[in-house]
Design a protein around this motif. Sequence first.
Motif, PDB file in Angstrom:
ATOM      1  N   ALA A 168     -59.454  41.717 -20.770  1.00 29.43           N
ATOM      2  CA  ALA A 168     -59.631  40.292 -21.096  1.00 29.43           C
ATOM      3  C   ALA A 168     -58.312  39.672 -21.510  1.00 29.43           C
ATOM      4  CB  ALA A 168     -60.671  40.158 -22.218  1.00 29.43           C
ATOM      5  N   LEU A 169     -57.520  40.384 -22.310  1.00 30.75           N
ATOM      6  CA  LEU A 169     -56.215  39.871 -22.720  1.00 30.75           C
ATOM      7  C   LEU A 169     -55.283  39.710 -21.523  1.00 30.75           C
ATOM      8  CD1 LEU A 169     -55.408  41.744 -26.064  1.00 30.75           C
ATOM      9  CD2 LEU A 169     -55.826  39.311 -25.751  1.00 30.75           C
ATOM     10  N   ILE A 170     -55.312  40.663 -20.631  1.00 36.56           N
ATOM     11  CA  ILE A 170     -54.429  40.620 -19.461  1.00 36.56           C
ATOM     12  C   ILE A 170     -54.739  39.407 -18.596  1.00 36.56           C
ATOM     13  CG2 ILE A 170     -53.895  41.785 -17.286  1.00 36.56           C
ATOM     14  CD1 ILE A 170     -54.154  44.448 -18.792  1.00 36.56           C
ATOM     15  N   GLU A 171     -56.027  39.123 -18.404  1.00 35.39           N
ATOM     16  CA  GLU A 171     -56.408  37.976 -17.581  1.00 35.39           C
ATOM     17  C   GLU A 171     -55.937  36.666 -18.208  1.00 35.39           C
ATOM     18  OE1 GLU A 171     -57.656  37.931 -14.527  1.00 35.39           O
ATOM     19  OE2 GLU A 171     -57.357  40.109 -14.625  1.00 35.39           O
ATOM     20  N   ILE A 172     -56.102  36.546 -19.531  1.00 36.04           N
ATOM     21  CA  ILE A 172     -55.634  35.331 -20.202  1.00 36.04           C
ATOM     22  C   ILE A 172     -54.112  35.239 -20.137  1.00 36.04           C
ATOM     23  CG2 ILE A 172     -55.478  34.153 -22.420  1.00 36.04           C
ATOM     24  CD1 ILE A 172     -58.189  33.931 -21.184  1.00 36.04           C
ATOM     25  N   ALA A 173     -53.436  36.381 -20.281  1.00 43.60           N
ATOM     26  CA  ALA A 173     -51.972  36.375 -20.226  1.00 43.60           C
ATOM     27  C   ALA A 173     -51.484  35.904 -18.856  1.00 43.60           C
ATOM     28  CB  ALA A 173     -51.443  37.772 -20.531  1.00 43.60           C
ATOM     29  N   LYS A 174     -52.165  36.312 -17.794  1.00 39.07           N
ATOM     30  CA  LYS A 174     -51.767  35.910 -16.443  1.00 39.07           C
ATOM     31  C   LYS A 174     -51.865  34.400 -16.262  1.00 39.07           C
ATOM     32  CE  LYS A 174     -53.022  40.221 -14.084  1.00 39.07           C
ATOM     33  NZ  LYS A 174     -53.938  40.854 -13.092  1.00 39.07           N
ATOM     34  N   SER A 175     -52.811  33.777 -16.988  1.00 36.04           N
ATOM     35  CA  SER A 175     -52.964  32.326 -16.848  1.00 36.04           C
ATOM     36  C   SER A 175     -51.810  31.573 -17.510  1.00 36.04           C
ATOM     37  CB  SER A 175     -54.293  31.885 -17.487  1.00 36.04           C
ATOM     38  OG  SER A 175     -54.241  32.017 -18.905  1.00 36.04           O
ATOM     39  N   GLY A 176     -51.105  32.225 -18.435  1.00 33.70           N
ATOM     40  CA  GLY A 176     -49.977  31.585 -19.100  1.00 33.70           C
ATOM     41  C   GLY A 176     -50.355  30.667 -20.233  1.00 33.70           C
ATOM     42  N   ASP A 177     -51.651  30.618 -20.603  1.00 34.31           N
ATOM     43  CA  ASP A 177     -52.114  29.755 -21.684  1.00 34.31           C
ATOM     44  C   ASP A 177     -51.876  30.489 -23.004  1.00 34.31           C
ATOM     45  OD1 ASP A 177     -53.466  28.215 -23.542  1.00 34.31           O
ATOM     46  OD2 ASP A 177     -55.098  27.722 -22.176  1.00 34.31           O
ATOM     47  N   LYS A 178     -50.804  30.117 -23.707  1.00 34.93           N
ATOM     48  CA  LYS A 178     -50.415  30.819 -24.924  1.00 34.93           C
ATOM     49  C   LYS A 178     -51.449  30.669 -26.029  1.00 34.93           C
ATOM     50  CE  LYS A 178     -46.665  31.264 -28.294  1.00 34.93           C
ATOM     51  NZ  LYS A 178     -45.304  30.832 -28.676  1.00 34.93           N
ATOM     52  N   ASP A 179     -51.943  29.438 -26.230  1.00 35.48           N
ATOM     53  CA  ASP A 179     -52.919  29.208 -27.301  1.00 35.48           C
ATOM     54  C   ASP A 179     -54.193  30.016 -27.072  1.00 35.48           C
ATOM     55  OD1 ASP A 179     -51.184  27.473 -28.548  1.00 35.48           O
ATOM     56  OD2 ASP A 179     -52.028  25.692 -27.583  1.00 35.48           O
ATOM     57  N   ALA A 180     -54.675  30.003 -25.817  1.00 34.57           N
ATOM     58  CA  ALA A 180     -55.894  30.757 -25.501  1.00 34.57           C
ATOM     59  C   ALA A 180     -55.666  32.247 -25.687  1.00 34.57           C
ATOM     60  CB  ALA A 180     -56.337  30.458 -24.068  1.00 34.57           C
ATOM     61  N   PHE A 181     -54.482  32.697 -25.312  1.00 30.88           N
ATOM     62  CA  PHE A 181     -54.164  34.124 -25.452  1.00 30.88           C
ATOM     63  C   PHE A 181     -54.144  34.531 -26.923  1.00 30.88           C
ATOM     64  CE2 PHE A 181     -51.184  37.584 -26.138  1.00 30.88           C
ATOM     65  CZ  PHE A 181     -51.613  38.529 -25.214  1.00 30.88           C
ATOM     66  N   ILE A 182     -53.480  33.725 -27.756  1.00 31.05           N
ATOM     67  CA  ILE A 182     -53.381  34.057 -29.182  1.00 31.05           C
ATOM     68  C   ILE A 182     -54.751  34.025 -29.844  1.00 31.05           C
ATOM     69  CG2 ILE A 182     -52.468  33.276 -31.389  1.00 31.05           C
ATOM     70  CD1 ILE A 182     -49.956  32.384 -29.947  1.00 31.05           C
ATOM     71  N   ASP A 183     -55.587  33.028 -29.496  1.00 31.62           N
ATOM     72  CA  ASP A 183     -56.930  32.947 -30.077  1.00 31.62           C
ATOM     73  C   ASP A 183     -57.752  34.174 -29.712  1.00 31.62           C
ATOM     74  OD1 ASP A 183     -56.316  30.528 -31.189  1.00 31.62           O
ATOM     75  OD2 ASP A 183     -57.267  29.332 -29.607  1.00 31.62           O
ATOM     76  N   LEU A 184     -57.701  34.563 -28.429  1.00 30.51           N
ATOM     77  CA  LEU A 184     -58.469  35.723 -27.987  1.00 30.51           C
ATOM     78  C   LEU A 184     -57.938  37.001 -28.617  1.00 30.51           C
ATOM     79  CD1 LEU A 184     -60.653  36.961 -26.199  1.00 30.51           C
ATOM     80  CD2 LEU A 184     -58.963  37.105 -24.349  1.00 30.51           C
ATOM     81  N   ALA A 185     -56.626  37.114 -28.700  1.00 32.46           N
ATOM     82  CA  ALA A 185     -56.028  38.310 -29.288  1.00 32.46           C
ATOM     83  C   ALA A 185     -56.444  38.470 -30.742  1.00 32.46           C
ATOM     84  CB  ALA A 185     -54.506  38.249 -29.168  1.00 32.46           C
ATOM     85  N   GLU A 186     -56.403  37.355 -31.504  1.00 30.78           N
ATOM     86  CA  GLU A 186     -56.792  37.412 -32.919  1.00 30.78           C
ATOM     87  C   GLU A 186     -58.269  37.780 -33.055  1.00 30.78           C
ATOM     88  OE1 GLU A 186     -55.746  33.629 -34.466  1.00 30.78           O
ATOM     89  OE2 GLU A 186     -53.618  34.128 -34.734  1.00 30.78           O
ATOM     90  N   GLU A 187     -59.103  37.233 -32.182  1.00 28.68           N
ATOM     91  CA  GLU A 187     -60.537  37.532 -32.236  1.00 28.68           C
ATOM     92  C   GLU A 187     -60.796  39.012 -31.927  1.00 28.68           C
ATOM     93  OE1 GLU A 187     -64.632  36.376 -29.766  1.00 28.68           O
ATOM     94  OE2 GLU A 187     -62.828  35.125 -29.587  1.00 28.68           O
ATOM     95  N   ILE A 188     -60.124  39.531 -30.898  1.00 28.74           N
ATOM     96  CA  ILE A 188     -60.320  40.931 -30.506  1.00 28.74           C
ATOM     97  C   ILE A 188     -59.801  41.871 -31.587  1.00 28.74           C
ATOM     98  CG2 ILE A 188     -59.541  42.689 -28.884  1.00 28.74           C
ATOM     99  CD1 ILE A 188     -59.740  40.638 -26.672  1.00 28.74           C
ATOM    100  N   ILE A 189     -58.629  41.553 -32.129  1.00 31.32           N
ATOM    101  CA  ILE A 189     -58.047  42.406 -33.169  1.00 31.32           C
ATOM    102  C   ILE A 189     -58.964  42.452 -34.392  1.00 31.32           C
ATOM    103  CG2 ILE A 189     -56.147  42.681 -34.773  1.00 31.32           C
ATOM    104  CD1 ILE A 189     -55.479  43.521 -31.933  1.00 31.32           C
ATOM    105  N   ALA A 190     -59.512  41.295 -34.776  1.00 27.90           N
ATOM    106  CA  ALA A 190     -60.417  41.254 -35.927  1.00 27.90           C
ATOM    107  C   ALA A 190     -61.677  42.073 -35.650  1.00 27.90           C
ATOM    108  CB  ALA A 190     -60.790  39.806 -36.247  1.00 27.90           C
ATOM    109  N   LYS A 191     -62.217  41.941 -34.440  1.00 27.89           N
ATOM    110  CA  LYS A 191     -63.407  42.701 -34.071  1.00 27.89           C
ATOM    111  C   LYS A 191     -63.100  44.193 -34.053  1.00 27.89           C
ATOM    112  CE  LYS A 191     -66.728  43.393 -30.317  1.00 27.89           C
ATOM    113  NZ  LYS A 191     -67.123  42.991 -28.927  1.00 27.89           N
ATOM    114  N   HIS A 192     -61.959  44.532 -33.506  1.00 26.83           N
ATOM    115  CA  HIS A 192     -61.558  45.944 -33.453  1.00 26.83           C
ATOM    116  C   HIS A 192     -61.391  46.506 -34.863  1.00 26.83           C
ATOM    117  CE1 HIS A 192     -59.872  49.542 -31.685  1.00 26.83           C
ATOM    118  NE2 HIS A 192     -58.786  49.434 -32.437  1.00 26.83           N
TER     119      HIS A 192
END
Length: 309
Positions: free
Chosen positions: A150-174
């Motif tokens: 999921a992170l890789i797909e968002i990273a490919k889109s180049g959307d930094k804000d979306a990537f950071i939001d998803l990364a923070e959500e995944i890290i918190a869940k993990h």
Amino acid sequence: MARTKLEVTPEIELPALDGEALAANQNLMATVLSAHSDERDLVNQLLGQAQMADSFAQFSKTVFTSKLAFVKENKLYQGLNGKKTEDGLQCKGTWEEFCNLLGWAPQHANEAIANLRQFGEQALDSMSRMGIGYREMRQYRRLPEDQQAALIEIAKSGDKDAFIDLAEEIIAKHAREKEALTLRLDEVNADYDAQGEVMAAKAIELDKTKIELEKVRGHIQKLTPNEVTEMIRQEAGRQAFAVESSILGELREALTELSKHAEETGEDQRTFQAGLLQNLELTLAAVRSEFYLTDALVSTPIWLNTAEA
């Protein structure tokens, strides 16, 4: 010294190396370019391109990392063994030495290769442009595969804000999942420790029992047959007394309470009570039959016999 002209990739810029690192690269290039064996071709190309550009500014970092990975996987750096730099230093042909001569710390190079293998060129390029550092990427590599994808797909889109939001959500869940697993592991370990203590206590009791049995066995071996018979009869009498006491004590008391309750409620509990006693009678009859026993010739309980007592 003639410079090797090879195709470079100018469209992605990287910070230029400092003078010391550049000098080290040029020394290494001079050494590598003097070698002509086929196994050194990629090393020649890599460092030849760097020499031609006088810096890594025109290299794509991802492309450069992919070349580093190929050199490491095929151990092409060993081709430098025995060669001397312009400073007169003799190369040993190790990966660490190769990285240092390029101006890279081996750990840094290994991290870059690991990130490339894990995320792929496109996502890695995008994350680098977003300013994602090695520490964050190392943390992303520890995530489950589905979360990494999921992170890789968002990273490919180049959307930094979306990537950071998803990364923070995944890290918190993990982190929550890890905490839950850690708690569960602690509980399992506590149960295991408790079971270990119980098993240890049982082992101690078993050892004590074995010791007592050995003592008894040794004692029995010294007794006459009549003395052994008497000892066994005494033990049988104690067991019979314990059973009879339980019947006349706890069981009789329970039957009495059940009868009182039946009188208060008007319910007839005699069938149930008779069933309990019948089970005991059947059990005694089964034991009597097993040992082919007739009715006792004496009316006095064996445990009341003076000799047995």
